[in-house]
Enzyme design. Structure first.
Site, short mmCIF file in Angstrom:
data_model
loop_
_atom_site.label_atom_id
_atom_site.label_comp_id
_atom_site.label_asym_id
_atom_site.label_seq_id
_atom_site.Cartn_x
_atom_site.Cartn_y
_atom_site.Cartn_z
N LYS A 183 0.85 -1.19 0.00
CA LYS A 183 0.00 0.00 0.00
C LYS A 183 0.89 1.24 0.00
O LYS A 183 1.64 1.48 0.95
CB LYS A 183 -0.92 0.00 1.23
CG LYS A 183 -1.87 1.18 1.30
CD LYS A 183 -2.77 1.06 2.53
CE LYS A 183 -3.73 2.22 2.67
NZ LYS A 183 -4.58 2.09 3.86
N LYS A 236 -2.11 -1.58 -3.79
CA LYS A 236 -2.97 -0.40 -3.78
C LYS A 236 -2.10 0.85 -3.87
O LYS A 236 -1.14 0.96 -3.10
CB LYS A 236 -3.79 -0.38 -2.48
CG LYS A 236 -4.70 0.83 -2.32
CD LYS A 236 -5.35 0.82 -0.94
CE LYS A 236 -6.27 2.04 -0.78
NZ LYS A 236 -6.84 2.13 0.57
#
Length: 317
Positions: A183, A236
């Site tokens: 992330k 992400k």
């Protein structure tokens, strides 16, 4: 006949914002077409319509009425997510896979993904190890409510292991973990923070989210999560990190890989489409297919319902 990549509604996960204390849907200004739903029949109706489109997987993000420094509403047995999970599982049973985002940012007054403390100079820091206790507590409360998959998004070191231990010790050995393993500290989360009221009150999240300049660091993060018990990995954002999706998939081909087409990526396409600058349907299908082509098995996208409908018409290429 010879297309190398396929895209179906089975690959899609629909994110849903659920807000405590409202009775009707609220449209999110920075994400046209996306709404906050109350944990009542309005939520059921939306999920039913999504189910009819072919959507079988949802991930829930909660917006509580009450926030404090330790995210106590995040592990409240009657909290917004816990109540929503019970409502959806009572209605849909095993026909619907219910995933719960596990973090503290929406539930804390400071908006950070862990417990904030201060050093002798008065400088704040997020206490990683102290935060693990809270994350494990949140995950356990979500599993007790009936969540099929817990998705820890804090990027705290060791969070997957802490959650796996808590779940196993309390009899939830079959509850899966989909970890936000890779992330990045991205500006493309901005509309989400508007949607979930989760913008940090001070500072930023660069001390625990990844540097956009780094790709191979993703392999270290993914490896650690696998060793701690992650069942599904995630990258992400998605659209702007296709190279990282491919890198992770090539190195860990035996693990299902999810990719999150995040709020800012959604809103850029939506804004261009509303201005007539691009064909929304073709653009969304092209980008989503690219995420699949890069190696994602599952795609979290706010366009899930639209994609499911458009796929019935056939791909435009």
């Amino acid at each position: 006949m010879i297309a190398e990549t396929n895209l179906t509604e089975k690959n899609l996960i629909l994110p849903i914002f659920i807000k405590e204390g409202i009775l009707e849907e609220e449209e999110i200004k920075s994400m046209p077409g996306v709404f906050r739903y109350p944990p009542n029949d309005k939520l059921i109706k939306f999920v039913e319509s999504s189910y009819d489109n072919g959507i079988r997987n949802v991930i829930l993000f909660g917006i509580p009425k009450y926030k404090d420094d330790i995210a106590s509403s995040a592990y409240d047995k009657n909290g917004v997510i816990q109540a929503s999970v019970r409502l959806l599982k009572d209605t849909f049973g095993d026909k619907l896979i219910v995933i719960t985002d596990e973090c503290t940012d929406e539930y804390t007054s400071h908006g950070h993904c862990g417990i904030v403390k201060y050093n002798s100079k008065g400088e704040y820091f997020v206490d990683n190890d102290e935060s693990l206790k809270i994350h494990a507590k949140i995950a356990l409360s979500q599993a007790e409510a009936g969540a099929d998959i817990i998705a820890p998004s804090s990027m705290m070191d060791g969070v997957v292991g802490a959650i796996r231990k808590a779940l196993d010790e309390n009899g939830y050995t079959d509850t899966l973990i989909m970890s936000y393993s890779v992330k990045y500290a991205s500006t493309f989360y901005s509309p989400f923070r508007d949607a979930a009221y989760s913008k940090p009150a001070f500072g930023d999240r660069k001390s625990y989210q990844m540097d956009p300049r780094n790709a191979y660091e993703a392999l270290k993060e993914a490896k650690l999560d696998i060793e701690e018990g992650a069942d599904i990995l995630m990258v992400k954002p998605a659209h702007t990190y296709l190279d990282v999706i491919r890198l992770v998939k090539d190195n860990f081909p035996d693990y299902p890989l999810a990719a999150y087409h995040v709020s800012g990526e959604y809103s850029m396409i939506k804004a261009a489409a509303l201005n007539g600058w691009i064909d929304e349907r073709i653009a969304v299908l092209e980008i989503t297919t690219a995420i699949r082509r890069a190696g994602a098995d599952l795609i979290l996208t706010y366009y899930a319902n639209d994609i499911a409908k458009w796929l019935k018409e056939g791909l435009p290429f």
